[in-house]
Design a protein around this motif. Sequence first.
Motif, PDB file in Angstrom:
ATOM      1  N   ASN A  33      20.330  26.038  -2.303  1.00 17.95           N
ATOM      2  CA  ASN A  33      20.445  24.635  -2.641  1.00 17.95           C
ATOM      3  C   ASN A  33      19.158  23.774  -2.959  1.00 17.95           C
ATOM      4  OD1 ASN A  33      23.279  25.345  -2.674  1.00 17.95           O
ATOM      5  ND2 ASN A  33      23.461  24.486  -0.621  1.00 17.95           N
ATOM      6  N   GLU A  34      18.340  24.125  -2.304  1.00 21.65           N
ATOM      7  CA  GLU A  34      17.072  23.364  -2.413  1.00 21.65           C
ATOM      8  C   GLU A  34      16.456  23.413  -3.497  1.00 21.65           C
ATOM      9  OE1 GLU A  34      15.315  27.007  -1.846  1.00 21.65           O
ATOM     10  OE2 GLU A  34      17.314  26.358  -0.808  1.00 21.65           O
ATOM     11  N   ARG A  35      16.837  24.684  -4.582  1.00 24.51           N
ATOM     12  CA  ARG A  35      16.092  24.963  -5.933  1.00 24.51           C
ATOM     13  C   ARG A  35      17.230  24.827  -6.939  1.00 24.51           C
ATOM     14  NH1 ARG A  35      11.060  27.708  -6.843  1.00 24.51           N
ATOM     15  NH2 ARG A  35      10.815  27.357  -4.863  1.00 24.51           N
ATOM     16  N   TYR A  36      18.342  25.170  -6.811  1.00 29.86           N
ATOM     17  CA  TYR A  36      19.461  25.575  -7.734  1.00 29.86           C
ATOM     18  C   TYR A  36      20.664  24.539  -7.459  1.00 29.86           C
ATOM     19  CZ  TYR A  36      16.774  29.451  -8.990  1.00 29.86           C
ATOM     20  OH  TYR A  36      15.868  30.345  -9.438  1.00 29.86           O
ATOM     21  N   VAL A  37      21.232  24.043  -8.757  1.00 27.02           N
ATOM     22  CA  VAL A  37      22.504  23.453  -8.541  1.00 27.02           C
ATOM     23  C   VAL A  37      23.620  23.851  -9.584  1.00 27.02           C
ATOM     24  CG1 VAL A  37      21.764  21.411  -9.927  1.00 27.02           C
ATOM     25  CG2 VAL A  37      23.664  21.150  -8.294  1.00 27.02           C
ATOM     26  N   SER A  38      24.843  23.994  -9.329  1.00 34.29           N
ATOM     27  CA  SER A  38      25.796  24.708 -10.073  1.00 34.29           C
ATOM     28  C   SER A  38      26.267  23.329 -11.027  1.00 34.29           C
ATOM     29  CB  SER A  38      26.789  25.286  -9.543  1.00 34.29           C
ATOM     30  OG  SER A  38      26.246  26.764  -9.077  1.00 34.29           O
ATOM     31  N   VAL A  39      26.349  23.092 -12.127  1.00 30.03           N
ATOM     32  CA  VAL A  39      26.600  22.234 -12.994  1.00 30.03           C
ATOM     33  C   VAL A  39      27.853  22.845 -14.109  1.00 30.03           C
ATOM     34  CG1 VAL A  39      25.096  20.705 -12.387  1.00 30.03           C
ATOM     35  CG2 VAL A  39      24.866  22.180 -14.320  1.00 30.03           C
ATOM     36  N   CYS A  40      28.524  21.909 -14.779  1.00 25.47           N
ATOM     37  CA  CYS A  40      29.429  22.138 -16.051  1.00 25.47           C
ATOM     38  C   CYS A  40      28.384  22.115 -17.115  1.00 25.47           C
ATOM     39  CB  CYS A  40      30.368  21.149 -16.230  1.00 25.47           C
ATOM     40  SG  CYS A  40      29.915  19.414 -16.605  1.00 25.47           S
ATOM     41  N   ARG A  41      28.768  22.835 -18.124  1.00 22.09           N
ATOM     42  CA  ARG A  41      28.077  22.886 -19.465  1.00 22.09           C
ATOM     43  C   ARG A  41      27.554  21.303 -20.051  1.00 22.09           C
ATOM     44  NH1 ARG A  41      31.532  25.321 -22.932  1.00 22.09           N
ATOM     45  NH2 ARG A  41      32.283  23.224 -23.700  1.00 22.09           N
ATOM     46  N   ARG A  42      28.411  20.388 -19.967  1.00 16.71           N
ATOM     47  CA  ARG A  42      27.923  18.945 -20.507  1.00 16.71           C
ATOM     48  C   ARG A  42      26.797  18.533 -19.429  1.00 16.71           C
ATOM     49  NH1 ARG A  42      29.323  14.040 -18.948  1.00 16.71           N
ATOM     50  NH2 ARG A  42      29.297  12.339 -20.361  1.00 16.71           N
ATOM     51  N   HIS A  43      26.920  18.743 -17.975  1.00 15.57           N
ATOM     52  CA  HIS A  43      25.877  18.004 -17.347  1.00 15.57           C
ATOM     53  C   HIS A  43      24.475  19.204 -17.455  1.00 15.57           C
ATOM     54  CE1 HIS A  43      28.816  15.569 -15.353  1.00 15.57           C
ATOM     55  NE2 HIS A  43      27.886  14.690 -15.538  1.00 15.57           N
ATOM     56  N   TYR A  44      24.639  20.198 -17.574  1.00 18.79           N
ATOM     57  CA  TYR A  44      23.734  21.064 -17.881  1.00 18.79           C
ATOM     58  C   TYR A  44      22.571  20.722 -19.013  1.00 18.79           C
ATOM     59  CZ  TYR A  44      20.916  25.363 -19.072  1.00 18.79           C
ATOM     60  OH  TYR A  44      19.988  26.297 -19.304  1.00 18.79           O
ATOM     61  N   LYS A  45      23.480  20.381 -20.258  1.00 15.57           N
ATOM     62  CA  LYS A  45      22.801  19.916 -21.526  1.00 15.57           C
ATOM     63  C   LYS A  45      22.234  18.647 -20.889  1.00 15.57           C
ATOM     64  CE  LYS A  45      25.650  21.967 -24.864  1.00 15.57           C
ATOM     65  NZ  LYS A  45      26.909  21.782 -25.932  1.00 15.57           N
ATOM     66  N   GLN A  46      22.840  17.760 -20.133  1.00 12.84           N
ATOM     67  CA  GLN A  46      22.370  16.474 -19.966  1.00 12.84           C
ATOM     68  C   GLN A  46      20.987  16.360 -19.238  1.00 12.84           C
ATOM     69  OE1 GLN A  46      24.998  13.882 -17.435  1.00 12.84           O
ATOM     70  NE2 GLN A  46      24.695  12.155 -19.097  1.00 12.84           N
ATOM     71  N   MET A  47      21.237  17.142 -18.140  1.00  8.82           N
ATOM     72  CA  MET A  47      20.034  17.361 -17.340  1.00  8.82           C
ATOM     73  C   MET A  47      18.707  17.826 -17.893  1.00  8.82           C
ATOM     74  SD  MET A  47      21.964  18.495 -13.539  1.00  8.82           S
ATOM     75  CE  MET A  47      20.512  18.242 -12.425  1.00  8.82           C
ATOM     76  N   LEU A  48      18.931  18.821 -18.745  1.00 12.49           N
ATOM     77  CA  LEU A  48      17.933  19.156 -19.699  1.00 12.49           C
ATOM     78  C   LEU A  48      17.476  18.426 -20.824  1.00 12.49           C
ATOM     79  CD1 LEU A  48      18.474  23.189 -19.371  1.00 12.49           C
ATOM     80  CD2 LEU A  48      16.790  21.772 -18.375  1.00 12.49           C
ATOM     81  N   GLY A  49      18.014  17.290 -21.180  1.00 15.60           N
ATOM     82  CA  GLY A  49      17.792  16.339 -22.262  1.00 15.60           C
ATOM     83  C   GLY A  49      18.254  16.904 -23.464  1.00 15.60           C
ATOM     84  N   LEU A  50      19.343  17.691 -23.408  1.00 11.07           N
ATOM     85  CA  LEU A  50      19.782  18.333 -24.718  1.00 11.07           C
ATOM     86  C   LEU A  50      21.089  17.503 -25.171  1.00 11.07           C
ATOM     87  CD1 LEU A  50      19.564  22.141 -23.752  1.00 11.07           C
ATOM     88  CD2 LEU A  50      17.906  20.856 -24.855  1.00 11.07           C
ATOM     89  N   LEU A  51      21.394  16.578 -24.567  1.00 10.96           N
ATOM     90  CA  LEU A  51      22.810  16.038 -24.711  1.00 10.96           C
ATOM     91  C   LEU A  51      22.544  14.550 -25.151  1.00 10.96           C
ATOM     92  CD1 LEU A  51      25.818  16.200 -25.384  1.00 10.96           C
ATOM     93  CD2 LEU A  51      26.230  16.099 -23.081  1.00 10.96           C
TER      94      LEU A  51
END
Length: 193
Positions: A175-193
């Motif tokens: 948990n200190e390194r990884y977080v599970s997210v939905c596709r939308r938040h994945y894109k948002q967190m990586l600046g793709l949305l």
Amino acid sequence: MAQLYFYYSAMNAGKSTTLLQSAFNYQERGMQPLLFTAAIDNRYGVGKISSRIGLEADAHLYDNQTSLFEHVATILAQEKVDCLLIDESQFLTKQQVLELTDVVDKLRIPVLCYGLRTDFRGELFEGSQYLLAWADKLVELKTVCHCGRKASRVIRQDSEGNAIADGDQVVIGGNERYVSVCRRHYKQMLGLL
């Protein structure tokens, strides 16, 4: 009839907990499960399968050089084996997944594999790719994003909590390194949305 199962999900869906529950169920009925985990992941101790809710069990180790068929056949010659349970199965090689099909088909032992489907880039791990292709049964274990939607992706974070888009496929962490997210938040967190 023995079959090859692949239980897959994003992180924190309870894969190890489910594996340990399956092992308990076999043992409770007087059967002998054989547990394996990846040598590369020793966060909770060497040769241990541990869940975040406190369950744990000893396990045989495998790395990318281990012949799982030979290992299982050797143990089977000495003792009863009613099923094979493999944690962190995303780290299996193509050859090892092929050997697991032989454990099922030649030794007639059910094999239950538990692992991640994809890495932090959304790409398949080698073991997951071939389990998805060759398993008799596919079971998705679900977890949720912080927004409540199904989490299907994993974000790798740096020490400040920023999403990382590049790097080695395998970096062991929790948990200190990884977080599970939905596709939308994945894109948002990586600046793709």
